[in-house]
Write a protein that holds these residues in place. Structure first.
Motif, PDB file in Angstrom:
ATOM      1  N   PHE A  57       0.835  -1.203   0.000  1.00 46.47           N
ATOM      2  CA  PHE A  57       0.000   0.000   0.000  1.00 46.47           C
ATOM      3  C   PHE A  57       0.872   1.255   0.000  1.00 46.47           C
ATOM      4  CE2 PHE A  57      -2.271   3.442   2.112  1.00 46.47           C
ATOM      5  CZ  PHE A  57      -3.485   3.434   1.458  1.00 46.47           C
ATOM      6  N   GLN A 163      -9.258   8.359  -1.963  1.00 44.68           N
ATOM      7  CA  GLN A 163     -10.306   7.360  -2.143  1.00 44.68           C
ATOM      8  C   GLN A 163     -10.566   7.097  -3.633  1.00 44.68           C
ATOM      9  OE1 GLN A 163     -10.488   9.969  -0.111  1.00 44.68           O
ATOM     10  NE2 GLN A 163     -10.776   9.114   1.930  1.00 44.68           N
ATOM     11  N   ILE A 166      -7.546   4.779  -5.080  1.00 50.46           N
ATOM     12  CA  ILE A 166      -7.327   3.401  -4.625  1.00 50.46           C
ATOM     13  C   ILE A 166      -7.833   2.341  -5.606  1.00 50.46           C
ATOM     14  CG2 ILE A 166      -8.079   1.734  -2.864  1.00 50.46           C
ATOM     15  CD1 ILE A 166      -7.636   3.970  -0.790  1.00 50.46           C
ATOM     16  N   VAL A 347      -4.700  -1.948   6.215  1.00 50.69           N
ATOM     17  CA  VAL A 347      -4.612  -2.819   5.052  1.00 50.69           C
ATOM     18  C   VAL A 347      -3.885  -4.117   5.411  1.00 50.69           C
ATOM     19  CG1 VAL A 347      -3.613  -3.044   2.735  1.00 50.69           C
ATOM     20  CG2 VAL A 347      -4.727  -0.908   3.420  1.00 50.69           C
ATOM     21  N   THR A 381     -17.746  -3.148   0.661  1.00 48.62           N
ATOM     22  CA  THR A 381     -16.981  -1.922   0.892  1.00 48.62           C
ATOM     23  C   THR A 381     -17.614  -1.081   1.994  1.00 48.62           C
ATOM     24  OG1 THR A 381     -16.353  -1.916  -1.447  1.00 48.62           O
ATOM     25  CG2 THR A 381     -15.959   0.100  -0.217  1.00 48.62           C
ATOM     26  N   SER A 392     -10.731   4.913   3.008  1.00 47.94           N
ATOM     27  CA  SER A 392      -9.588   4.401   2.258  1.00 47.94           C
ATOM     28  C   SER A 392      -9.162   3.032   2.775  1.00 47.94           C
ATOM     29  CB  SER A 392      -8.416   5.385   2.325  1.00 47.94           C
ATOM     30  OG  SER A 392      -8.138   5.758   3.656  1.00 47.94           O
ATOM     31  N   THR A 396      -9.614  -0.465   0.569  1.00 48.90           N
ATOM     32  CA  THR A 396      -8.416  -1.216   0.203  1.00 48.90           C
ATOM     33  C   THR A 396      -8.494  -2.647   0.704  1.00 48.90           C
ATOM     34  OG1 THR A 396      -7.121   0.819   0.345  1.00 48.90           O
ATOM     35  CG2 THR A 396      -5.899  -1.229   0.251  1.00 48.90           C
ATOM     36  N   ASP A 400      -8.350  -5.605  -1.879  1.00 47.24           N
ATOM     37  CA  ASP A 400      -7.241  -6.559  -1.743  1.00 47.24           C
ATOM     38  C   ASP A 400      -7.772  -7.992  -1.685  1.00 47.24           C
ATOM     39  OD1 ASP A 400      -4.905  -5.141  -1.915  1.00 47.24           O
ATOM     40  OD2 ASP A 400      -4.739  -4.745   0.226  1.00 47.24           O
TER      41      ASP A 400
END
Length: 483
Positions: A57, A163, A166, A347, A381, A392, A396, A400
């Motif tokens: 990241f 944002q 990403i 993350v 999300t 954010s 992510t 991911d």
């Protein structure tokens, strides 16, 4: 037991972060709890899963955190943000106080200024306007949030907000993904938010409710330790650095003040649509460059060039107003470090959770949600952004873990990846605004208000309006595709 470990780790992360503990400590601790419950090797997960994901990241997005924070600090110290705020105040006046606050916040954040910098500059302007118009001060946080933290962060095409950057490496998109749908979403968010604030003002006037008690000075919030810990997981600027550097005693003209913001948008557009697609980037296929396609980096490159260009223009036109240029740049650079490390740690936590066997249950549940990949992406999300209190970080983690799967499903169903991009960004900026969100906590502190007084109106303009826009984008995207 593995699923229980994930839930316990997440619970520890949320509970202690809400109490002000540093996410830099909590994220690896929560990840190790999840790994321990799954019977997985702890040290291997910390160094090989957590740290590799967190460093990935950083490798992708630290330039955007750094340049965005430096640009925002230069805009602040040069007096440019204050000039824009005063311009809106003078043009619209107390009679349209709410509109002035919203538009001032929208203009500076869409142009690349960190929302936390905007909070500390627009807060005093909002206090003066609301006092003159005798509008309840409890509505100030919602008005500032509408302008700084909604449509300019997630909907308007080309926004340099982190944002919006990403999803680009995951979906091979640009900052201008699904521009038509983004504009429609922005109109819905802005229109709904202004309608609600006008309604709330009218109700208050009928009840005879005025401005209220005098509020604390906004600057005091910057040095609040609890505010800092929460803010750094939700934004790209470390609040205490607002006081560092040297603020100019006089601001530039409105044209000079707004010029760097225009440069950000125009250069971003030109780089995304014309310059980068025409460059010979075949060298990226070599092993030393990661054997990647241009689409994996073009969006980030566009924003980098845009912020550098705008920063150079800003310094050139405001050099005399920046007598302590090195101090200002240092403050901006320092302000980027804790936020990017905090989000990277979130993350890393998500990577460990996704790596334990029990996560397969979560994956199957998310992907089995009816409505297709758009609805599934929006829900996953939203949930992760709500739980982490970070748009954010939540986005992510979701991408991911499931981004490649969503992209594959989209290709099979003929869905434009740009539509996935826009849905993901708008979703991340919806339920992230729960009470523990760092931006909410900071904004309330800046305005001298409380959750009890102001949070309901923040929910209406920041969550309900965004939800309506998200539903509209998914419906229109399903019917007509990306446009």
């Amino acid at each position: 037991m593995g699923l229980l470990g994930i839930l316990i780790g997440l619970g520890v992360l949320i509970w202690l972060s809400f109490r002000g503990w540093s996410i830099l400590v909590l994220a690896p601790a929560a990840a190790l709890i999840a790994a321990l419950a799954a019977g997985e090797p702890l040290l291997a997960h910390w160094t090989q899963t957590f740290m590799i994901s967190a460093s990935g990241f950083l490798a992708q997005f630290f330039p955007l955190f750094l340049l965005g924070a430096v640009f925002g600090k230069l805009m602040d110290d040069s007096g440019s943000v204050s000039t824009i705020a005063r311009f809106m105040t003078e043009r619209l006046g107390p009679r349209r106080a709410i509109l002035a606050v919203v538009l001032a916040g929208a203009l500076v954040t869409y142009g690349g200024v960190s929302l936390f910098v905007a909070f500390f500059v627009i807060g005093p302007m909002a206090q003066a306007l609301f006092r003159a118009a005798d509008i309840p001060n409890r509505l100030m946080p919602a008005a500032i949030a509408l302008g700084t933290s909604t449509f300019t962060m997630s909907a308007l095409p080309g926004t340099p907000a982190i944002q919006n950057a990403i999803p680009m490496p995951f979906f091979g998109t640009t900052p201008f993904a699904a521009p038509g749908l983004g504009i429609i979403a922005a109109i819905i968010m802005l229109g709904f938010g202004l309608w609600w604030l006008a309604h709330a003002e009218a109700v208050a006037r009928r009840k005879g409710e005025g401005y209220g008690d005098a509020l604390v000075a906004p600057d005091t919030a910057a040095d609040d330790t609890l505010v800092r810990e929460r803010a750094t997981t939700a934004g790209t600027f470390d609040p205490p650095e607002v006081h560092r550097g040297h603020h100019s005693e006089s601001g530039p003209s409105i044209l000079v003040a707004i010029l760097p913001l225009i440069v950000v948008i125009l250069v971003n557009l030109v780089m995304s649509m014309w310059v980068l697609p025409r460059l010979d980037t075949s060298f990226l296929a070599e092993a030393r460059w990661g054997e990647i396609p241009l689409s994996a980096v073009s969006g980030v490159w566009s924003v980098i060039v845009a912020l550098i260009s705008a920063t150079l223009i800003l310094v050139a036109f405001n050099y005399r107003r920046l007598p302590a240029l090195r101090d200002t740049v240092d403050a901006g650079a320092n302000a980027s470090v804790l936020p990017v490390l905090s989000v990277a740690s979130l993350v890393g936590f998500g990577a460990v959770v996704a790596a334990v066997p029990a996560f397969e249950i979560v994956r199957e549940w998310v992907l089995s949600i009816e409505g297709g990949p758009l609805v599934s992406l929006a829900l996953s999300t939203n949930i992760l952004s709500a739980l982490t209190g970070s748009a954010s970080g939540g986005m992510t983690i979701a991408l991911d873990a499931l981004g490649a799967t969503y992209l594959q499903m989209a290709v099979e169903l003929g869905i434009d990846p740009a539509l996935l991009h826009r849905v993901a960004v708008i979703s991340a900026g919806t339920l992230d605004s729960l009470p523990h969100n760092g931006a909410v906590v900071t904004l309330l502190a800046v305005c001298g208000s409380t959750h009890q007084k102001s949070y309901f109106d923040i929910v209406m303009v920041g969550i309900v309006g965004a939800m309506v826009a998200l539903v509209a984008v998914i419906a229109l995207g399903t019917l007509f595709g990306s446009f």
